[in-house]
Every structure is written in structure tokens, then in C-alpha cells.
Design an enzyme around this catalytic site. Structure first.
Site, PDB file in Angstrom:
ATOM      1  CB  CYS A  39      -0.906  -0.028   1.233  1.00 14.20           C
ATOM      2  SG  CYS A  39      -2.153   1.279   1.279  1.00 14.20           S
ATOM      3  CG  ASP A  41      -0.762   3.693   5.485  1.00 13.87           C
ATOM      4  OD1 ASP A  41       0.103   4.204   6.220  1.00 13.87           O
ATOM      5  OD2 ASP A  41      -1.962   3.600   5.811  1.00 13.87           O
ATOM      6  NE  ARG A  43      -0.853   4.045   8.894  1.00 12.23           N
ATOM      7  CZ  ARG A  43      -2.093   3.661   9.210  1.00 12.23           C
ATOM      8  NH1 ARG A  43      -2.473   3.644  10.485  1.00 12.23           N
ATOM      9  NH2 ARG A  43      -2.927   3.287   8.246  1.00 12.23           N
ATOM     10  CG  HIS A  97      -1.346  -1.528   5.849  1.00  8.89           C
ATOM     11  ND1 HIS A  97      -1.969  -0.589   6.639  1.00  8.89           N
ATOM     12  CD2 HIS A  97      -1.492  -1.091   4.566  1.00  8.89           C
ATOM     13  CE1 HIS A  97      -2.453   0.372   5.881  1.00  8.89           C
ATOM     14  NE2 HIS A  97      -2.184   0.095   4.614  1.00  8.89           N
ATOM     15  CB  CYS A 100      -5.784  -0.943   4.934  1.00  9.21           C
ATOM     16  SG  CYS A 100      -5.585  -0.402   3.216  1.00  9.21           S
TER      17      CYS A 100
END
Length: 222
Positions: A39, A41, A43, A97, A100
Site C-alpha cells: 500500500c 500508506d 506507515r 496492512h 488500511c
């Protein structure tokens, strides 16, 4: 921006100099053994999670770690084809993850208000959305979200198999596909075991509850 500029300065004066021989070697080409799809993302840091360095992972990222079917073409198809045919990677990992945002939006389309491009992109997760509606009505809240994250990884693996380069390499045993889920809050990574029908810790510690016979998560503990 100032923080980024300071980081570049630190990289050039400290990190690069201490690994200069590696970077000089990488200038001549790359030979990663793994394609890592995850992703966008912020993080998620694939190299940090796997403790790999430059040149070891070929990374593709997008919202929701989605793999459009081959007929959709586009950037993901090009990246996959290049990794498999050009770089001859031995493994492809699709890594979802916890928590999400893309999967949250899949469950609650109201979150996509004013985001038409994101809504269109998430159409590549319609199989996930359909399966969740048909098989997971008994789950709610975080359990439902976690199950969606897991299920989406499996559905994207199916989409990945529609890519001719992937299908060919898998059929000859030259390529192996893996479904992972990364738990942000604990640092744990779970891999789907199709023989056992469950996600288990990649480091050997049992983690997630078994899936039902058709590999659909019915309970979740991540």
C-alpha cells in the site's frame, strides 16, 4: 521540506559515504529477487520491515495494494511484467496492512465523497467487497476491517495470476507468490498458508485464526 533537505544532507555525508562501494556497484544495474507490492500508506516501509537494502526489493505501491486484472493494463501491469520478465524475480509478495484506509473506504463508501479517482481505483477490489458482503455479515468493527485486509490480499493474488508473465513463471516453478499482512502496531508480519488455510507468523509463531475451507477468513486476531 527543510526536514527532507536535512535528511538528504545526512544521507550524502554519512550513509552514502559508508556504503559507497554498494552504490557504485548498483549503478551498473539491479538484480532484486523479490517484487514487493504494498500500500501507499506512509506507515509502511518495506525495506525497514524486511531489513533489506538498496537493490534487494523491486517495490510497487498503490492505494490498497491492488493488482488490476491483466486486461486493465496500466502502470501496475508494466511493473509486474518488467519484474518477472526483465528482472526475473523469484518471489512476489502482496502485503496488506492493519487499519488500511482503502479497506475502510471499501466498507464505508461515504469516505470516498469527493474522491472520484480513488473510488474508481477501488473498483479493482470489487471482488473483495462482494465476498465481504456475502460471507462476513457476522463481523463488525475492527474484526470486519481486519478480515477485509486479509481477504483483499487473497483476491489480489488471484488478479496477479491473470498476468501472462506471472502465470508462465509460476507454472514452470520459477516464481512463487505470497500473501502477507503487516500489523503496524506490533511489527508482526503474517503470511497466508494455502495448505493450512490460515495466516501464520512469518517468523514461526502462530498468529491468526484458521480460514474456512475455501480460504475465507471467518475470524481474525490481528
Amino acid at each position: 521540506m527543510q526536514k527532507l533537505v536535512q535528511g538528504i544532507h545526512q544521507f550524502q555525508t554519512q550513509v552514502f559515504r559508508s556504503h559507497q562501494a554498494l552504490f557504485e556497484e548498483l549503478e551498473h544495474g539491479q538484480r532484486p529477487e523479490t517484487l514487493f507490492v504494498t500500500c501507499s500508506d506512509s506507515r509502511i516501509n518495506p525495506n525497514l520491515i524486511t531489513q533489506t537494502g538498496p537493490g534487494e526489493l523491486f517495490i510497487l505501491r498503490n492505494v490498497g495494494n491492488l493488482i488490476p486484472p491483466y486486461e486493465s493494463m496500466g502502470g501496475m501491469a508494466a511493473g509486474i511484467e518488467f519484474a518477472v520478465e526483465g528482472l526475473q524475480v523469484r518471489d512476489i509478495i502482496i502485503c496488506g496492512h492493519s487499519n488500511c484506509g482503502a479497506m475502510q473506504a471499501l466498507l464505508d463508501p461515504a469516505k470516498l465523497e469527493g474522491l472520484p479517482a480513488t473510488r474508481a481505483w477501488l473498483s479493482h477490489a470489487r471482488k473483495t467487497e462482494r465476498v465481504m458482503g456475502e460471507s462476513y455479515g457476522h463481523l463488525h468493527g475492527n474484526q470486519l476491517l481486519h478480515a477485509t485486509v486479509e481477504e483483499n490480499v487473497l483476491e489480489q493474488l488471484e488478479n496477479l495470476r491473470t498476468h501472462p508473465s506471472v502465470a508462465k513463471a509460476v507454472s514452470t516453478g520459477m516464481l512463487h507468490l505470497h500473501g502477507w499482512v503487516y500489523k503496524i502496531e506490533t511489527g508482526e508480519v503474517f503470511a497466508f498458508d494455502p495448505d493450512r488455510g490460515q495466516y501464520t507468523s512469518v517468523t514461526g509463531t502462530e498468529g491468526l485464526a484458521p480460514l474456512d475451507p475455501d480460504h475465507r477468513a471467518t475470524d481474525l486476531s490481528i
